[in-house]
Design a protein around this motif. Structure first.
Motif, short mmCIF file in Angstrom:
data_model
loop_
_atom_site.label_atom_id
_atom_site.label_comp_id
_atom_site.label_asym_id
_atom_site.label_seq_id
_atom_site.Cartn_x
_atom_site.Cartn_y
_atom_site.Cartn_z
N PRO A 2 0.74 -1.13 -0.13
CA PRO A 2 0.00 0.07 0.02
C PRO A 2 0.82 1.27 0.12
O PRO A 2 1.75 1.46 0.74
N ILE A 3 0.58 2.05 -0.91
CA ILE A 3 1.01 3.68 -0.70
C ILE A 3 0.06 4.46 -0.46
O ILE A 3 -0.95 4.38 -1.36
N PRO A 4 0.18 5.31 0.55
CA PRO A 4 -0.79 6.29 0.90
C PRO A 4 -1.37 7.03 -0.27
O PRO A 4 -0.65 7.80 -1.17
N ASN A 5 -2.68 7.27 -0.37
CA ASN A 5 -3.26 8.12 -1.39
C ASN A 5 -3.04 7.80 -2.77
O ASN A 5 -2.80 8.53 -3.57
N THR A 6 -2.81 6.39 -2.87
CA THR A 6 -2.88 6.07 -4.36
C THR A 6 -3.96 4.92 -4.75
O THR A 6 -4.62 4.41 -3.48
N PHE A 7 -4.26 4.60 -5.88
CA PHE A 7 -5.19 3.58 -6.22
C PHE A 7 -4.40 2.54 -6.90
O PHE A 7 -3.50 2.96 -7.58
N VAL A 8 -4.59 1.33 -6.76
CA VAL A 8 -3.80 0.35 -7.50
C VAL A 8 -5.06 -0.18 -8.69
O VAL A 8 -6.24 -0.25 -8.58
N ILE A 9 -4.63 -0.21 -10.11
CA ILE A 9 -5.40 -0.36 -11.22
C ILE A 9 -4.85 -1.64 -11.96
O ILE A 9 -3.78 -1.62 -12.24
N ASN A 10 -5.78 -2.23 -12.51
CA ASN A 10 -5.48 -3.51 -13.30
C ASN A 10 -6.29 -3.77 -14.37
O ASN A 10 -7.41 -3.43 -13.89
#
Ligand SMILES: O=C(O)CCC(=O)C(=O)O
Ligand SMILES: [Fe+2]
Length: 372
Positions: free
Chosen positions: A255-263
């Protein structure tokens, strides 16, 4: 062909709004690389308020803390459309050794079908204590911003537009940690087993616990450390990595704060003739001793949409990976040109109890709704 990367790229979404076209081109080039070579990436500077994200995770926690009785009133078993609450261990209890057996609780709350469907409607209207409808609306990623630019990403411009989209499918998940006394995960420790998402695109918000893992094209479940050269978070990792191999790292889409993971999902893979491959991923129940909350939003074709045959330009096809090893079996992939037929098969495999409650398979092998 370049070797598959072992980093999950981090894309700066704000570049897309830049008045400098060079920024926009950079974003598009990075997006293409990320989608072709990894299939998974983070976006930062996406414009969704952090307060809204925190509230969203809190809201999911509040929901999962409700009593089993309250959550049971909107259980998925009551919906022929696979909407509603699934409790911890439901799939594991039914088929303990099946690859789909896993340990998480989920609440898909967006209605999948238009029209009168009593349970979906009930879920939608449910008066869930502490739930603020505005948070739902605010947390849906502002995709229209990306769409407005209509940039060509890998020769499929306009293609996605030919496929009618369904409503965004919004799910909250809770993964209990290993060793949880009440909600004991299955021994193999899979919160959800290896799979590809069915649709076009998944945008995932996660809390800080971690556990999401990605399988590379060469079949390894590896370290997917984010590659952010200028970020202090990554510098910490880089220093640690100086004389160690990748596999000594936590194998997570950290997890990286304030990011979204997209696939990307299977519908996109099919549409691009497997040039852009949907990446296999899984979630491990964590050893951190805390529940993990994730909130994916799935952008999918409409259930009755037919996937068109699209001519992908030769120069793009040439970029397709020669070979992709995946724990997901070929026969489970999108076979039918109608999106919903595939999604239905997948959901039926994952939620056997819901399938058995609502559907029967005739002797000829066709599936129909049970009478009454
Ligand atoms: O919870 C996550 O991090 C991923 C969930 C997921 O992969 C899915 O539901 O398709
Ligand atoms: Fe997934």
């Amino acid at each position: 062909m370049p070797a598959p990367t072992r980093h999950l790229p981090v894309l700066d979404f704000s570049l897309l709004s830049s008045t400098d076209l060079a920024d926009v081109s950079r974003f598009v080039a990075e997006l293409r690389h990320a989608a072709l070579r990894v299939g998974f990436f983070y976006v930062e500077n996406h414009g969704v308020d952090e307060r809204v994200q925190r509230e969203m995770v809190e809201q999911a926690r509040r929901f999962f803390r409700l009593s089993l009785k309250e959550k049971g009133e909107i259980a998925m078993e009551g919906s022929p459309h696979f909407r509603g609450y699934t409790r911890i261990g439901e799939t594991a209890r039914l088929r303990p050794r099946a690859p789909t057996a896993h340990t998480r609780a989920g609440f898909p709350s967006a209605p999948q079908h238009p029209g009168p469907e009593p349970v979906a409607a009930r879920v939608e209207r449910a008066q869930i204590p502490g739930r603020d409808a505005r948070v739902h609306g605010g947390a849906v990623w502002r995709c229209e911003k990306a769409d407005a630019r209509r940039h060509q990403v890998g020769g499929v411009r306009g293609t996605v537009r030919r496929v009618r989209l369904g409503p965004a499918d919004f799910v909250e998940y809770r993964y209990p940690p290993m060793g949880d006394e009440v909600d004991r995960p299955v021994d193999h420790g899979l919160g959800v087993g290896p799979h590809k998402d069915y649709g076009f695109l998944t945008v995932l918000m996660q809390d800080d616990v971690g556990g999401l893992q990605v399988q590379t094209a060469d079949g390894e479940w590896i370290v997917c450390i984010p590659k952010i050269p200028s970020n202090s978070f990554n510098l910490r990792h880089q220093r640690r990595s100086s004389n160690t191999s990748y596999s000594t790292f936590p194998q997570d889409a950290t997890p990286i704060p304030n990011t979204f993971v997209i696939n990307i999902g299977e519908a996109f893979e099919r549409l691009t003739q497997r040039c852009y491959v949907a990446t296999t991923h899984r979630v491990l129940n964590n050893a951190a001793g805390r529940d993990r909350i994730s909130v994916p939003v799935f952008f999918n074709p409409a259930v009755d949409a037919r996937m068109p045959d699209v001519r992908v330009p030769d120069d793009i096809l040439a970029l397709a990976p020669a070979r992709v090893i995946s724990d997901v079996k070929e026969h489970q992939l999108l076979q039918d040109s109608i999106y919903g037929v595939n999604a239905f098969k997948g959901l039926s495999r994952s939620h056997v109890n819901v399938f058995e409650r609502w559907y029967v398979v005739s002797e000829e092998g066709t599936v129909r709704r049970k009478e009454g």
